[in-house]
Design a protein around this motif. Structure first.
Motif, PDB file in Angstrom:
ATOM      1  N   SER A 147      -7.476 -11.616 -30.620  1.00  0.00           N
ATOM      2  CA  SER A 147      -7.809 -10.471 -29.768  1.00  0.00           C
ATOM      3  C   SER A 147      -7.075 -10.548 -28.446  1.00  0.00           C
ATOM      4  O   SER A 147      -6.801 -11.634 -27.927  1.00  0.00           O
ATOM      5  N   ASN A 149      -7.344 -10.149 -24.446  1.00  0.00           N
ATOM      6  CA  ASN A 149      -8.401 -10.318 -23.447  1.00  0.00           C
ATOM      7  C   ASN A 149      -8.592  -8.959 -22.793  1.00  0.00           C
ATOM      8  O   ASN A 149      -7.891  -8.594 -21.853  1.00  0.00           O
ATOM      9  N   GLU A 151     -10.913  -7.836 -20.976  1.00  0.00           N
ATOM     10  CA  GLU A 151     -11.330  -7.895 -19.578  1.00  0.00           C
ATOM     11  C   GLU A 151     -10.105  -7.827 -18.660  1.00  0.00           C
ATOM     12  O   GLU A 151     -10.112  -7.088 -17.652  1.00  0.00           O
ATOM     13  N   ARG A 218     -15.900  -6.669 -24.501  1.00  0.00           N
ATOM     14  CA  ARG A 218     -16.003  -7.953 -23.799  1.00  0.00           C
ATOM     15  C   ARG A 218     -16.089  -9.083 -24.816  1.00  0.00           C
ATOM     16  O   ARG A 218     -16.639  -8.915 -25.913  1.00  0.00           O
ATOM     17  N   TYR A 219     -15.606 -10.247 -24.436  1.00  0.00           N
ATOM     18  CA  TYR A 219     -15.687 -11.411 -25.319  1.00  0.00           C
ATOM     19  C   TYR A 219     -17.129 -11.712 -25.690  1.00  0.00           C
ATOM     20  O   TYR A 219     -17.434 -11.977 -26.863  1.00  0.00           O
ATOM     21  N   GLU A 220     -18.019 -11.661 -24.735  1.00  0.00           N
ATOM     22  CA  GLU A 220     -19.420 -11.990 -25.007  1.00  0.00           C
ATOM     23  C   GLU A 220     -20.037 -10.996 -25.983  1.00  0.00           C
ATOM     24  O   GLU A 220     -20.883 -11.367 -26.817  1.00  0.00           O
ATOM     25  N   THR A 236     -12.876 -21.513 -30.422  1.00  0.00           N
ATOM     26  CA  THR A 236     -12.352 -20.364 -29.688  1.00  0.00           C
ATOM     27  C   THR A 236     -11.374 -20.847 -28.634  1.00  0.00           C
ATOM     28  O   THR A 236     -11.543 -21.939 -28.076  1.00  0.00           O
ATOM     29  N   PHE A 238     -10.708 -18.689 -26.105  1.00  0.00           N
ATOM     30  CA  PHE A 238     -10.913 -17.723 -25.018  1.00  0.00           C
ATOM     31  C   PHE A 238     -10.869 -18.405 -23.660  1.00  0.00           C
ATOM     32  O   PHE A 238     -11.514 -19.424 -23.430  1.00  0.00           O
ATOM     33  N   TYR A 245      -6.602 -14.523 -27.299  1.00  0.00           N
ATOM     34  CA  TYR A 245      -7.378 -15.660 -27.778  1.00  0.00           C
ATOM     35  C   TYR A 245      -7.578 -15.575 -29.294  1.00  0.00           C
ATOM     36  O   TYR A 245      -7.377 -14.524 -29.910  1.00  0.00           O
ATOM     37  N   VAL A 247     -10.390 -16.703 -32.330  1.00  0.00           N
ATOM     38  CA  VAL A 247     -11.749 -17.135 -32.648  1.00  0.00           C
ATOM     39  C   VAL A 247     -11.817 -17.459 -34.134  1.00  0.00           C
ATOM     40  O   VAL A 247     -11.379 -16.656 -34.964  1.00  0.00           O
TER      41      VAL A 247
END
Length: 255
Positions: A147, A149, A151, A218-220, A236, A238, A245, A247
């Motif tokens: 993915s 990032n 953000e 978002r990653y979270e 990960t 990230f 990143y 995962v």
């Protein structure tokens, strides 16, 4: 969600030098991410693009299905497999359509790479895609996902990014540029226009472009959705300051 109709013709200019050949693409994941895989491993590449990874894995003797929502990408994957002389099955299908074509719990490994998940339509579309991938994995099987990032992408705002060097592919040079249309809210549809300006043998410049829909996350939120479909993060890369990143998740035995 499909997209990549026009760009399938010039997609090699968007692939990094380190993953340009099937052997390089397979090595990048089988060496650094998931480790060596036995020949009987059953693999689904569900965003196969022009087929470098899928064909590279098939070249290692793995049982590979290569799927993509873009007809142009599937055709290019078939052509590459023929050129390399390796057997694999191809399938034109979006993520949510995959369970209609493939049996549940039959893949040891699923790849969703190339920053493709951002094209799933919002949180609901992303969840449906992840749920389909999870269904196809054997208990204990792994999903490998790459993915951007998002953000960082959103924090930079709308902009034009022009690559600072010519990229050479097939004895031709091209300039690649990206136009990001960043919206105010995370849940809104964003847009990315990619332009490949290719210098032809007669020195004319031929520009091929495509405007793609993006739904960032978002990653979270990605991790929460992975957990909700029975996938646990095993590793990960990230980093809040890194552009991309990887995962690696595993399907829970009891899910």
């Amino acid at each position: 969600m499909a997209g990549y109709g026009a760009l399938s013709e010039v997609y090699e200019w968007l692939i990094g030098d380190d993953k340009l050949t099937p052997a390089q693409a397979a090595s990048a994941y089988c060496t650094d991410v998931v480790g060596p895989l036995p020949p009987d491993t059953r693999v689904l590449d569900c965003s196969c693009g022009t087929g470098q990874l899928a064909v590279g894995l098939a070249g290692l003797g793995l049982d590979v299905v290569a799927a993509d929502a873009s007809e142009g990408m599937v055709r290019r994957t078939e052509r590459l497999a023929g050129e390399q002389g390796v057997p694999l099955r191809t399938l034109r299908a979006s993520w949510d359509q995959l369970p209609g074509h493939l049996e549940d719990s039959t893949f040891d490994l699923v790849f969703c790479v190339g920053n493709s998940l951002g094209h799933a339509e919002g949180a609901a579309g992303r969840l449906a895609a992840l749920e389909a991938m999870a269904r196809l994995l054997k208990p204990g099987g792994r999903l490998v996902l790459t993915s951007r990032n998002w953000e960082l992408v959103r924090s930079a705002g709308s902009r034009v990014d022009v690559r600072d060097r010519l990229i050479r592919r097939n004895d031709r040079d091209a300039v690649v540029s990206y136009y990001w249309q960043i919206e105010q809210g995370w849940e809104q549809e964003h847009f990315l226009e990619i332009v490949v300006a290719r210098i032809e043998p007669d020195r004319e410049v031929r520009a091929i472009s495509e405007r793609l829909s993006i739904w960032p996350y978002r990653y979270e939120d990605l991790v929460a959705q992975l957990r909700s479909v029975g996938l646990t993060v095993r590793s990960t890369t990230f980093d809040p300051e890194a552009d991309n990143y990887v995962v690696v998740t595993g399907r829970d035995q009891e899910h």
